[in-house]
Design an enzyme around this catalytic site. Structure first.
Site, PDB file in Angstrom:
ATOM      1  N   ARG A  81      -1.251  -6.571  -8.242  1.00  0.00           N
ATOM      2  CA  ARG A  81      -0.172  -7.474  -7.852  1.00  0.00           C
ATOM      3  C   ARG A  81      -0.006  -8.615  -8.830  1.00  0.00           C
ATOM      4  O   ARG A  81       1.095  -9.054  -9.089  1.00  0.00           O
ATOM      5  CB  ARG A  81      -0.438  -8.054  -6.460  1.00  0.00           C
ATOM      6  CG  ARG A  81      -0.402  -7.037  -5.352  1.00  0.00           C
ATOM      7  CD  ARG A  81      -0.822  -7.681  -4.072  1.00  0.00           C
ATOM      8  NE  ARG A  81      -2.165  -8.244  -4.254  1.00  0.00           N
ATOM      9  CZ  ARG A  81      -3.022  -8.468  -3.288  1.00  0.00           C
ATOM     10  NH1 ARG A  81      -2.696  -8.232  -2.049  1.00  0.00           N
ATOM     11  NH2 ARG A  81      -4.214  -8.959  -3.522  1.00  0.00           N
ATOM     12  N   SER A 127      -2.959  -7.805   2.796  1.00  0.00           N
ATOM     13  CA  SER A 127      -3.340  -7.611   4.205  1.00  0.00           C
ATOM     14  C   SER A 127      -3.903  -8.884   4.810  1.00  0.00           C
ATOM     15  O   SER A 127      -3.608  -9.226   5.956  1.00  0.00           O
ATOM     16  CB  SER A 127      -4.364  -6.479   4.330  1.00  0.00           C
ATOM     17  OG  SER A 127      -3.799  -5.246   3.985  1.00  0.00           O
ATOM     18  N   LYS A 159     -15.692  -8.470   4.539  1.00  0.00           N
ATOM     19  CA  LYS A 159     -14.471  -8.697   5.310  1.00  0.00           C
ATOM     20  C   LYS A 159     -14.728  -8.488   6.800  1.00  0.00           C
ATOM     21  O   LYS A 159     -15.576  -7.691   7.183  1.00  0.00           O
ATOM     22  CB  LYS A 159     -13.362  -7.735   4.862  1.00  0.00           C
ATOM     23  CG  LYS A 159     -12.902  -7.951   3.437  1.00  0.00           C
ATOM     24  CD  LYS A 159     -11.775  -7.008   3.085  1.00  0.00           C
ATOM     25  CE  LYS A 159     -11.290  -7.239   1.657  1.00  0.00           C
ATOM     26  NZ  LYS A 159     -10.192  -6.317   1.314  1.00  0.00           N
ATOM     27  N   HIS A 177       0.835  -1.208   0.000  1.00  0.00           N
ATOM     28  CA  HIS A 177       0.000   0.000   0.000  1.00  0.00           C
ATOM     29  C   HIS A 177       0.864   1.251   0.000  1.00  0.00           C
ATOM     30  O   HIS A 177       0.605   2.209  -0.739  1.00  0.00           O
ATOM     31  CB  HIS A 177      -0.905   0.049   1.246  1.00  0.00           C
ATOM     32  CG  HIS A 177      -1.946  -1.000   1.318  1.00  0.00           C
ATOM     33  ND1 HIS A 177      -2.113  -1.784   2.433  1.00  0.00           N
ATOM     34  CD2 HIS A 177      -2.896  -1.386   0.441  1.00  0.00           C
ATOM     35  CE1 HIS A 177      -3.125  -2.611   2.244  1.00  0.00           C
ATOM     36  NE2 HIS A 177      -3.617  -2.395   1.035  1.00  0.00           N
TER      37      HIS A 177
END
Length: 167
Positions: free
Chosen positions: A92, A130, A42, A18
């Site tokens: 990514r 994360s 989440k 990040h």
């Protein structure tokens, strides 16, 4: 005219990946708004207020006009309120691209005045997520390669409070 971008995420916790996108993104625009959001799918380790404070602490010293704002709405509505002309997203891997491509298409249908801009993650940071950082920490693993020392301490304290898995 000021070029404003929104970089949205849950940042639970904020990672070196990040931070890389924030540093690089801040150089591309006049104002970068980091939108810290909730995500109904989440279960966050940190509260919204904790994540806001964590992100604000971590971005200290990064050059540029950067602000950190909480939001709980459609991303495109938030971006419009912030006066953004673009959404900044980090990629990514191919799996990220497929998801982000779909989201960019949906967002364009909602508001075609706001572009989505992708930055490829630094090669050394591509595996960081994360979700995986939290999982590693919950099982007692070392997360120091993935987050700053301050964030590692925050995560460690939270794991200590909620209890490690696999003990």
């Amino acid at each position: 005219m000021t070029r404003t971008a929104v970089y949205p995420g849950t940042f639970d916790p904020i990672t070196l990946g990040h931070m890389d996108i924030i540093r690089r993104g801040a150089k591309l625009v006049d104002c970068l708004v980091i939108g810290v959001t909730t995500n109904p799918s989440k279960s966050p380790m940190f509260s919204l207020d904790e994540r806001l404070a964590m992100v604000r602490r971590e971005i200290e010293g990064i050059e540029g006009d950067i602000k950190v704002v909480a939001f709980d709405s459609l991303l495109m509505d938030f971006a419009e309120r912030e006066g953004a002309s673009m959404i900044l997203r980090g990629l990514r891997a191919v799996a990220d691209f497929e998801y982000e491509y779909q989201m960019a298409g949906m967002n364009q249908q909602i508001n075609d005045r706001i572009e989505t801009v992708f930055l490829m993650a630094d090669v050394s940071l591509q595996p960081i997520a994360s979700r995986l950082v939290k999982e590693i920490a919950l099982y007692g693993g070392d997360i120091s390669k993935f987050v700053t020392s301050a964030v590692a301490a925050d995560v460690s304290a939270r794991v200590e409070a909620i209890g490690r898995k696999g003990s």
